[in-house]
Write an enzyme that holds these catalytic residues in place. Structure first.
Site, short mmCIF file in Angstrom:
data_model
loop_
_atom_site.label_atom_id
_atom_site.label_comp_id
_atom_site.label_asym_id
_atom_site.label_seq_id
_atom_site.Cartn_x
_atom_site.Cartn_y
_atom_site.Cartn_z
N CYS A 31 9.83 4.23 -35.73
CA CYS A 31 8.98 3.05 -35.53
C CYS A 31 8.86 2.82 -34.03
CB CYS A 31 9.57 1.82 -36.21
SG CYS A 31 8.73 0.29 -35.73
N CYS A 40 15.19 -4.12 -37.01
CA CYS A 40 15.86 -3.09 -37.81
C CYS A 40 16.95 -2.41 -36.99
CB CYS A 40 14.86 -2.05 -38.30
SG CYS A 40 13.66 -2.70 -39.46
N CYS A 114 4.93 -1.62 -40.64
CA CYS A 114 6.34 -1.99 -40.54
C CYS A 114 7.05 -1.42 -41.77
CB CYS A 114 6.47 -3.51 -40.49
SG CYS A 114 8.17 -4.09 -40.68
N GLN A 238 13.87 -16.21 -51.60
CA GLN A 238 14.51 -14.97 -51.12
C GLN A 238 13.45 -13.94 -50.75
OE1 GLN A 238 17.71 -14.56 -50.61
NE2 GLN A 238 18.69 -16.17 -51.79
N TYR A 267 22.32 -26.30 -52.45
CA TYR A 267 21.41 -25.58 -51.55
C TYR A 267 20.44 -24.77 -52.43
CZ TYR A 267 25.44 -26.49 -48.50
OH TYR A 267 26.49 -27.06 -47.81
N ASP A 336 24.92 -21.84 -52.17
CA ASP A 336 24.16 -20.78 -51.49
C ASP A 336 23.60 -21.34 -50.19
OD1 ASP A 336 22.65 -18.58 -50.86
OD2 ASP A 336 21.18 -18.85 -52.47
N CYS A 363 24.71 -15.42 -47.09
CA CYS A 363 24.02 -14.39 -46.31
C CYS A 363 24.66 -14.27 -44.92
CB CYS A 363 22.53 -14.67 -46.23
SG CYS A 363 22.13 -16.24 -45.49
N1 SAH Z 1 19.56 -20.91 -53.60
C1 SAH Z 1 18.21 -20.76 -53.10
C2 SAH Z 1 18.04 -21.11 -51.62
C3 SAH Z 1 19.06 -20.56 -50.66
S1 SAH Z 1 18.65 -20.71 -48.95
C4 SAH Z 1 17.70 -19.36 -53.37
O1 SAH Z 1 18.45 -18.46 -53.72
O2 SAH Z 1 16.48 -19.15 -53.23
C5 SAH Z 1 19.44 -22.16 -48.46
C6 SAH Z 1 18.74 -23.43 -48.83
O3 SAH Z 1 19.55 -24.49 -48.36
C7 SAH Z 1 17.35 -23.64 -48.23
O4 SAH Z 1 16.44 -23.95 -49.25
C8 SAH Z 1 17.53 -24.84 -47.30
O5 SAH Z 1 16.38 -25.69 -47.25
C9 SAH Z 1 18.70 -25.55 -47.92
N2 SAH Z 1 19.53 -26.39 -47.05
C10 SAH Z 1 19.85 -26.20 -45.75
N3 SAH Z 1 20.71 -27.13 -45.32
C11 SAH Z 1 20.96 -27.95 -46.39
C12 SAH Z 1 21.78 -29.10 -46.58
N4 SAH Z 1 22.51 -29.60 -45.59
N5 SAH Z 1 21.79 -29.64 -47.80
C13 SAH Z 1 21.07 -29.14 -48.83
N6 SAH Z 1 20.28 -28.07 -48.70
C14 SAH Z 1 20.22 -27.47 -47.49
#
Ligand code: SAH
Length: 408
Positions: A31, A40, A114, A238, A267, A336, A363
């Site tokens: 690339c 990457c 990409c 995601q 989250y 999460d 992550c």
């Molecule tokens: N579980 C979901 C999102 C994970 S990403 C999935 O798998 O798609 C993390 C998420 O946490 C995001 O949507 C973000 O907006 C949220 N977030 C970030 N800080 C936060 C907080 N303090 N309280 C609640 N949610 C939060």
């Protein structure tokens, strides 16, 4: 003797310099932007080598908590990114370039293809770049604040094939937008919705808060783990749909739900994990900070006929503190959080609520290690199982899933 050592050292230097040049040329051949874009980091490594490096790193970071089972890799690790952002610049000769930022700067690199981004999204961005010239639309200049188009975001739904184009503009006034939309749809009839997002602030955030639908429904829907999900422009989703199913299946396996449990999806974004869990639980409670994502989550519950799930728009930490102070009981917590991890308010409340199981999806292995240390420090919780999952092939990022069980 000392001379020999010096010679050896010098030889090594020459050798490693040559190696560095070779590796740079090799990366360039894969690339041409890879050494500048910086996205990457593992572009020159085979899929097996990447998985090896990632698993080793996660194992090292989490070694105090037990064994990491394995890393769940992706069979075909190309063009997996379902969300593509493009920035634009005028060159001195007036020509427009579209692409990504050079690492650590706001110089725009011209991306023509990409390895990891959705290919259709790339074609749409290239068309938009061409249309800008014929419509005499100026791209935004961060220094002067002059110009209309700031970014373009294209989101593609892997299962349904729906495509959302978000045109981020510096002002709500978008001259000849009807014709622009028509010209874009003529070239790409498979676009299902086009949204204008207005970002009139001097910020490096891509999206502003106001959206105006120019074509279609203003959102797209995708199917994940047999459930249908609506995604709005600013909702988190995601980026690797194939591996998301692998990840969620692992999280469900770790949770081992029987249909009797009260579950928290903290989250929760647009409610994906909670919705997948809802079939196997008595009751699910989702909490998420982003208002638009919560709106999507509520709609998604309706679309999927999930009656045992409720969503709350709140900071996950504050929400858990409230739950703990009300003396509520919970059986399983899925958490999460973003890459930076969770916080003490959230985790200390989890310890108070004392669910039987906590499934932590992360992550960011560094913040995960920090949070696991907090969660396990007084022996109330113990890590039972850990696995890594490659959600971001060719990059240095790794996802992990950890099961913790209450001991006392
Ligand atoms: N579980 C979901 C999102 C994970 S990403 C999935 O798998 O798609 C993390 C998420 O946490 C995001 O949507 C973000 O907006 C949220 N977030 C970030 N800080 C936060 C907080 N303090 N309280 C609640 N949610 C939060």
């Amino acid at each position: 003797m000392s001379k020999n050592i010096t010679e050896k050292k010098n030889n090594n230097k020459a050798y490693s310099k040559k190696q560095g040049e070779y590796s740079k040329a090799y990366k360039y051949s894969l690339c041409p932007l890879s050494t500048k874009c910086g996205g990457c980091q593992y572009i020159d490594k085979s899929n097996e080598e990447q998985l090896d490096i990632k698993l080793k790193k996660v194992k090292e970071l989490l070694k105090d908590f037990g064994e990491v089972e394995t890393i769940l890799g992706m069979e075909n690790p190309f063009h997996y990114r379902n969300k593509v952002n493009a920035a634009f610049r005028h060159k001195k000769n007036g020509e427009i370039i579209a692409g990504t930022y050079e690492e650590g700067t706001h110089n725009v690199l011209p991306v023509t293809s990409c390895l990891i981004e959705n290919e259709k999204a790339g074609e749409i961005i290239s068309t938009i770049k061409d249309l800008l010239r014929s419509f005499k639309i100026k791209v935004y200049n961060e220094d002067t604040g002059y110009g209309l188009l700031r970014h373009v975001m294209v989101r593609t739904a892997y299962t349904t094939g729906e495509i959302m184009v978000v045109l981020v503009t510096s002002s709500p006034v978008f001259p000849s937008k009807k014709n622009f939309v028509k010209a874009l749809l003529d070239r790409h009839p498979d676009i299902t919705t086009i949204v204008q997002n207005i970002n009139d602030r001097a910020t490096s955030m891509v999206l502003g808060t106001r959206n105006q639908t120019l074509y279609g429904r203003g959102y797209i829907e995708d199917v994940l783990c047999k459930k249908r999900f609506r995604l709005s422009p600013t909702s988190f989703y995601q980026v690797n749909p194939v591996q998301t199913e692998v990840l969620y299946n692992k999280a469900m396996e770790y949770a081992g739900l029987t249909g009797e449990e009260t579950v928290i999806d903290a989250y929760c974004g647009i409610g994906t994990i909670g919705m997948v869990a809802s079939d196997r639980a008595k009751e699910v409670i989702g909490v998420e900070l982003n208002k638009e994502a919560v709106r999507d989550a509520i709609t998604n519950a309706k679309i999927n006929g999930c009656k045992n799930i409720d969503f709350y728009n709140n900071d996950a930490g504050k929400f858990m503190v409230n739950m703990a102070s009300q003396g509520k009981t919970v059986d399983v917590v899925f958490m999460d959080p973003p890459r930076s991890g969770s916080d003490e308010a959230f985790m200390s409340s989890v310890l108070k609520l004392a669910p039987r199981k906590v499934v932590y999806i992360s992550c960011g292995p560094e913040s995960l290690a920090r949070d696991l240390k907090y969660m396990t420090r007084d022996g109330k919780y113990k890590v039972e199982k850990m696995v890594a999952c490659d959600m971001f092939p060719f990059t240095e990022h790794t996802e992990s899933v950890v099961l913790m069980k209450r001991q006392k």
